[in-house]
Design a protein around this motif. Sequence first.
Motif, PDB file in Angstrom:
ATOM      1  N   LEU A   1       0.120  14.052 -28.647  1.00  0.00           N
ATOM      2  CA  LEU A   1       1.056  13.382 -29.544  1.00  0.00           C
ATOM      3  C   LEU A   1       0.417  13.059 -30.896  1.00  0.00           C
ATOM      4  O   LEU A   1       0.626  11.988 -31.468  1.00  0.00           O
ATOM      5  CB  LEU A   1       1.601  12.109 -28.882  1.00  0.00           C
ATOM      6  CG  LEU A   1       2.324  12.332 -27.551  1.00  0.00           C
ATOM      7  CD1 LEU A   1       2.867  11.021 -27.008  1.00  0.00           C
ATOM      8  CD2 LEU A   1       3.442  13.359 -27.695  1.00  0.00           C
ATOM      9  N   ALA A   2      -0.343  14.008 -31.417  1.00  0.00           N
ATOM     10  CA  ALA A   2      -1.022  13.807 -32.702  1.00  0.00           C
ATOM     11  C   ALA A   2      -0.040  13.613 -33.847  1.00  0.00           C
ATOM     12  O   ALA A   2      -0.374  12.984 -34.857  1.00  0.00           O
ATOM     13  CB  ALA A   2      -1.937  14.994 -32.994  1.00  0.00           C
ATOM     14  N   GLU A   3       1.169  14.131 -33.709  1.00  0.00           N
ATOM     15  CA  GLU A   3       2.122  14.022 -34.812  1.00  0.00           C
ATOM     16  C   GLU A   3       2.710  12.624 -34.966  1.00  0.00           C
ATOM     17  O   GLU A   3       3.499  12.393 -35.884  1.00  0.00           O
ATOM     18  CB  GLU A   3       3.241  15.047 -34.649  1.00  0.00           C
ATOM     19  CG  GLU A   3       2.796  16.451 -35.007  1.00  0.00           C
ATOM     20  CD  GLU A   3       3.947  17.306 -35.470  1.00  0.00           C
ATOM     21  OE1 GLU A   3       3.799  17.975 -36.510  1.00  0.00           O
ATOM     22  OE2 GLU A   3       4.997  17.324 -34.803  1.00  0.00           O
TER      23      GLU A   3
ATOM     24  N   GLY B   1      -1.362  10.303 -25.144  1.00  0.00           N
ATOM     25  CA  GLY B   1      -1.510   9.631 -26.433  1.00  0.00           C
ATOM     26  C   GLY B   1      -1.785  10.618 -27.549  1.00  0.00           C
ATOM     27  O   GLY B   1      -1.514  11.816 -27.436  1.00  0.00           O
ATOM     28  N   ARG B   2      -2.345  10.114 -28.630  1.00  0.00           N
ATOM     29  CA  ARG B   2      -2.558  10.938 -29.820  1.00  0.00           C
ATOM     30  C   ARG B   2      -3.580  12.047 -29.601  1.00  0.00           C
ATOM     31  O   ARG B   2      -3.547  13.065 -30.277  1.00  0.00           O
ATOM     32  CB  ARG B   2      -2.991  10.059 -30.992  1.00  0.00           C
ATOM     33  CG  ARG B   2      -1.837   9.240 -31.547  1.00  0.00           C
ATOM     34  CD  ARG B   2      -2.266   8.268 -32.605  1.00  0.00           C
ATOM     35  NE  ARG B   2      -2.868   8.939 -33.760  1.00  0.00           N
ATOM     36  CZ  ARG B   2      -3.287   8.298 -34.839  1.00  0.00           C
ATOM     37  NH1 ARG B   2      -3.186   6.967 -34.896  1.00  0.00           N
ATOM     38  NH2 ARG B   2      -3.808   8.952 -35.847  1.00  0.00           N
TER      39      ARG B   2
ATOM     40  N   TYR C   1      -2.047  20.724 -30.174  1.00  0.00           N
ATOM     41  CA  TYR C   1      -2.864  19.620 -30.692  1.00  0.00           C
ATOM     42  C   TYR C   1      -3.658  18.919 -29.587  1.00  0.00           C
ATOM     43  O   TYR C   1      -4.514  18.084 -29.874  1.00  0.00           O
ATOM     44  CB  TYR C   1      -1.969  18.574 -31.359  1.00  0.00           C
ATOM     45  CG  TYR C   1      -1.718  18.778 -32.830  1.00  0.00           C
ATOM     46  CD1 TYR C   1      -2.734  19.150 -33.700  1.00  0.00           C
ATOM     47  CD2 TYR C   1      -0.451  18.571 -33.367  1.00  0.00           C
ATOM     48  CE1 TYR C   1      -2.498  19.326 -35.054  1.00  0.00           C
ATOM     49  CE2 TYR C   1      -0.204  18.739 -34.724  1.00  0.00           C
ATOM     50  CZ  TYR C   1      -1.230  19.116 -35.558  1.00  0.00           C
ATOM     51  OH  TYR C   1      -0.996  19.283 -36.897  1.00  0.00           O
ATOM     52  N   SER C   2      -3.368  19.209 -28.352  1.00  0.00           N
ATOM     53  CA  SER C   2      -3.999  18.499 -27.247  1.00  0.00           C
ATOM     54  C   SER C   2      -5.501  18.763 -27.221  1.00  0.00           C
ATOM     55  O   SER C   2      -5.956  19.895 -27.384  1.00  0.00           O
ATOM     56  CB  SER C   2      -3.373  18.953 -25.926  1.00  0.00           C
ATOM     57  OG  SER C   2      -3.945  18.294 -24.828  1.00  0.00           O
ATOM     58  N   SER C   3      -6.285  17.708 -27.011  1.00  0.00           N
ATOM     59  CA  SER C   3      -7.745  17.842 -27.026  1.00  0.00           C
ATOM     60  C   SER C   3      -8.244  18.515 -25.757  1.00  0.00           C
ATOM     61  O   SER C   3      -7.515  18.691 -24.787  1.00  0.00           O
ATOM     62  CB  SER C   3      -8.399  16.458 -27.155  1.00  0.00           C
ATOM     63  OG  SER C   3      -8.354  15.776 -25.917  1.00  0.00           O
ATOM     64  N   VAL C   4      -9.524  18.847 -25.759  1.00  0.00           N
ATOM     65  CA  VAL C   4     -10.115  19.484 -24.584  1.00  0.00           C
ATOM     66  C   VAL C   4     -10.401  18.493 -23.472  1.00  0.00           C
ATOM     67  O   VAL C   4     -10.838  18.872 -22.402  1.00  0.00           O
ATOM     68  CB  VAL C   4     -11.424  20.224 -24.953  1.00  0.00           C
ATOM     69  CG1 VAL C   4     -11.134  21.374 -25.901  1.00  0.00           C
ATOM     70  CG2 VAL C   4     -12.433  19.264 -25.560  1.00  0.00           C
TER      71      VAL C   4
END
Length: 390
Positions: free
Chosen positions: A307-309, A302-303, A374-377
């Motif tokens: 998929l932040a964009e 997900g975002r 952009y992927s989070s930790v």
Amino acid sequence: MNATVPGALRAATPVYSDPAAAFIAAHDFDRPTLVVSRAKVASAYDALKSGLGDAHIHYAVKANPEPQIIRTLVLKGSGFDAASRQEIELCLSQGADPAHISFGNTIKRGADIAFAYGVGVRLFAADSEAELEKIALHAPGARVYLRLIVENSLADWPLSRKFGCAPSALPGLLDCAAKLGLVAYGLSFHVGSQTRRAAFWFPVLDQIAALWHGARADGHDLQLLNLGGGFPAFYGEHVEAPRSYAASVVDAVTERFGHVPHLMAEPGRGLVAEAGHIAAEVLLVSRKSAEDMHRWVYLDIGRFSGLAETEGEAIRYQIVTSHGDVETGPCVLAGPSCDSADILYEKRPVNLPLALRHGDKVVIRNCGAYTSSYSSVGFNGFPPLDVIVL
């Protein structure tokens, strides 16, 4: 990664003709994985370079900072646009020449400016007097280029709210740089991310050219015009071929600016987006009520996991399933996290097969840019996006 071959996705392989897609079709994955082809990155570089001619490419490292991609571009002769000390260190570790690295973030820590200067970086961006003062203190005599606000972007994702100075501030900043002992080397702008047509650059170039000629008339010996990024990737809507696109932009620059001693471009998306795809899985297909017009399809990505964009639904990723040419229907696409903001496409629902079920594998195309970076930790415990570079 589980190396078994999923027959259903193998059947969909003819949709693609690139190494990343072929690899995904031949393997199974137990979590979302971005697969990127270095060969496709190199090919994209060659296409843009042939169109840009004498312009020097500085790859925007933030688009995809995988070391193998940086090394591939070092070997192609690329320069690099770095936004932080860490990105500079990454480029140096892969053999980049510090003379070909620009510190392009207009918001820098003083200690990081000093580090960059100490390792040989001599080109810095700024858009304010305070930033020029920091550069003069920590990188005396450095070359600076001033970033301008773009007021008439036609890009899918304009980028001029946070960065850039107003045109009216430019004369004062050029004078300030000179007084501080810096070399006021040139101007910079960003036409906006995903500028799908070369003609969309023309009104922006008109604006910047007027400022360029005005500054030179005032006695500033500008040498560098940094075109920034904006070079597009294919997300389902037509975009021009990279070589002809870049050539059209350069022709437009020549028409408006004449000879520019040092022309530079900072492609990110245009170099890596189409080189990578994400292997993902459907977790749930449901409706909110029997009367709900749209299904909800939840993916395992997900975002917050790459998929932040999809923010604002400006970037519309293409999604391929194993169901082939079957009846489709509109659906809202969402990610797996327990955050109500983790919705990818709702304003414009996407059409996916009516036969889609949980456990189905999907491929999200052209995700080589701004996904792994952009992927989070690990928000909500979901792991960051895995990356495989071929």
